[in-house]
Design an enzyme around this catalytic site. Structure first.
Site, PDB file in Angstrom:
ATOM      1  CG  HIS A  86      -4.207  -7.828   5.005  1.00 49.12           C
ATOM      2  ND1 HIS A  86      -3.597  -8.966   5.480  1.00 49.12           N
ATOM      3  CD2 HIS A  86      -5.415  -7.771   5.617  1.00 49.12           C
ATOM      4  CE1 HIS A  86      -4.392  -9.558   6.343  1.00 49.12           C
ATOM      5  NE2 HIS A  86      -5.503  -8.851   6.451  1.00 49.12           N
ATOM      6  CG  ASP A 165      -1.778 -10.211  15.852  1.00 46.25           C
ATOM      7  OD1 ASP A 165      -2.874  -9.773  16.259  1.00 46.25           O
ATOM      8  OD2 ASP A 165      -1.663 -10.948  14.863  1.00 46.25           O
ATOM      9  NE  ARG A 172      -9.127 -10.151  18.525  1.00 49.36           N
ATOM     10  CZ  ARG A 172      -8.760  -9.824  17.271  1.00 49.36           C
ATOM     11  NH1 ARG A 172      -7.487  -9.833  16.922  1.00 49.36           N
ATOM     12  NH2 ARG A 172      -9.669  -9.490  16.389  1.00 49.36           N
ATOM     13  CB  SER A 187      -4.959  -8.080  14.757  1.00 53.99           C
ATOM     14  OG  SER A 187      -4.582  -9.296  14.167  1.00 53.99           O
ATOM     15  CE  LYS A 191      -1.482 -10.088  11.788  1.00 56.41           C
ATOM     16  NZ  LYS A 191      -2.486 -11.122  11.928  1.00 56.41           N
TER      17      LYS A 191
HETATM   18  N1  URA Z   1      -6.960 -11.061  10.461  1.00 55.07           N
HETATM   19  C1  URA Z   1      -5.995 -10.750  11.343  1.00 55.07           C
HETATM   20  O1  URA Z   1      -4.813 -10.859  11.057  1.00 55.07           O
HETATM   21  N2  URA Z   1      -6.377 -10.303  12.549  1.00 55.07           N
HETATM   22  C2  URA Z   1      -7.665 -10.161  12.912  1.00 55.07           C
HETATM   23  O2  URA Z   1      -7.923  -9.742  14.021  1.00 55.07           O
HETATM   24  C3  URA Z   1      -8.649 -10.505  11.987  1.00 55.07           C
HETATM   25  C4  URA Z   1      -8.266 -10.950  10.751  1.00 55.07           C
END
Ligand code: URA
Length: 429
Positions: A86, A165, A172, A187, A191
């Site tokens: 990621h 999320d 947010r 967050s 995932k």
């Molecule tokens: N990417 C995400 O998936 N969540 C965040 O809070 C910031 C970047």
């Protein structure tokens, strides 16, 4: 069902600098997902978290509550180990494209659930969607079958994964609360843990084109995410990598796919190759594979074969001509000398304004739009030569793109330049 609390009690606890108890966290995340806690209450709580922080135990519990809001995928039945990567997002960051098939060609399956771009950093799905026919939406069964047959899948995350999320991130985004490290870490990791990968490598970008502008904040985010992954039983490491200069020589969609294919063909810009190999080695090591050198798989064409199979499996034609922009405009070097700076944020914003990215999540993107630069910091340039080529289907976009590129680079006549490393540091065991 989590023990019931009152939204105002939870908000006031965090507003006054207190710790949220496990039951408070379980309740508020679940109640928000179900619509019992209102958006304005969650906004206030997110702002209190941004201002007063959360300790590691609170962040871990918050992450678990977000995972519990949806489904968990399970790849344990696959015949090979899994590893995912990621990136926290950067300009010209096309690394997933060569990396996923490369790691699969080395014997490790890559289940990569990706997003679309918002703002100045491009989205992996937008880049892949510039390939004629390619589709991002796969069912869980299709994803499993492709992981077994090809070894790599890059596709859209379904609605069932961490729905808390999805709702909280959208909130947010419009309440000035994206930049809270506990909220970013939970967050991303909710995932990735729900996705079910066996090991994970995080590419935490540092610099003007990144979320995290300083090494100190990037390190804090990296350490928080590595701890969350490790606690959840996912082998997790993070690389802190440079993002004040954009990666490679392109930012856009089709042009980034073309650059990735150059890497898979054994060429491509040196920084893209270096970072792809560094991340591939970490992904392989995390999955317990230490006897394969990914550089060999680039050289012998097997990563390219896997790329073509991966694109075809999702109905794309890897040999079809890519979209090109209808209009182009060259920005020329105003002086001769050594290029000493090329600002990632400015280049990413220009690509976005040219139509490669979107401002609202429902906006379309142009496949051919973007910026191609012809020199990287350290290269000699000559007055009047094209420094960047701006690409778009709509020429009225050039003006705003050129405006953001003003002051975005430096050319030095004395020729002194020292390049910093791409991989700044590594966090994790
Ligand atoms: N990417 C995400 O998936 N969540 C965040 O809070 C910031 C970047």
């Amino acid at each position: 069902m989590a023990e019931a609390h009152d939204a105002v009690e939870v908000i006031v606890t965090k507003r006054d600098g207190g710790r949220l108890s496990d039951t408070m966290i379980d309740w508020v995340v679940d109640a928000y997902t179900r619509g019992v806690v209102a958006d304005e209450q969650m906004s206030a709580l997110a702002m209190a978290i941004l201002l007063n922080g959360m300790d590691r135990a609170e962040i871990g519990r918050w992450t678990d509550a977000m995972i519990a809001s949806g489904e968990r995928m399970d790849f344990s039945g696959l015949s090979r180990p899994t590893s995912d990567k990621h990136s926290t997002g950067g300009v010209g960051d096309k690394i997933t494209l060569p990396l996923a098939p490369l790691v699969a060609a080395c014997g490790v399956a890559v289940p990569q659930l990706s997003g679309r771009g918002l703002g100045h950093t491009g989205g992996t799905l937008d880049k892949l969607e510039s390939i004629p026919g390619w589709r991002a939406g796969l069912s869980n069964d299709e994803m499993l079958a492709q992981l077994e047959s090809v070894g790599a899948v890059v596709c859209a995350a379904g609605d069932g994964l961490a729905p808390a999320d999805k709702k909280l991130y959208a909130l947010r985004d419009v309440t000035g609360t994206v930049e809270a490290i506990p909220l970013i870490a939970s967050s991303i990791m909710s995932k990735k843990i729900a996705e079910g990968t066996g090991s994970l490598v995080l590419d935490v970008k540092v610099g003007t084109g990144a979320f995290m502008k300083t090494e100190e904040t990037a390190r804090e985010l990296a350490e928080t995410m590595v701890a969350l992954g490790t606690d959840a039983g996912v082998h997790t490491v993070a690389l802190l990598t440079e993002m004040s200069t954009p990666l490679g020589l392109t930012a856009g969609n089709a042009i980034e796919v073309e650059e990735s294919v150059e890497v898979l063909a054994g060429g491509g810009p040196a920084d893209v190759v270096e970072l792809t190999l560094a991340l591939a080695k970490e992904m392989l090591a995390g999955a317990g594979v230490t006897d394969v050198d990914p550089a060999d798989k680039l050289a012998d064409g097997s990563a390219m074969d896997t790329w073509k199979a991966m694109i075809r499996a999702q109905d794309g034609d890897p040999d079809a001509p890519m979209a090109t922009a209808r209009e182009s405009h060259d920005l020329v070097a105003p002086a001769s000398g050594v290029l000493t700076r090329l600002d990632a944020l400015a280049v990413g914003t220009a690509a976005w304004r040219l139509g490669a990215g979107r401002s609202r999540k429902e906006d379309p993107v142009q496949a051919g739009a973007g910026v191609r630069w012809h020199a990287r910091p350290g290269d000699q340039v000559t007055e009047g030569q094209p420094l960047m080529t701006l690409l778009t289907d709509e020429p009225d976009r050039f003006e705003r793109a050129l405006a953001v590129l003003e002051g975005s680079f430096d050319i030095s006549s004395d020729g002194s330049f020292t390049a910093g490393p791409i991989v700044i540091d590594r966090v994790g065991k």
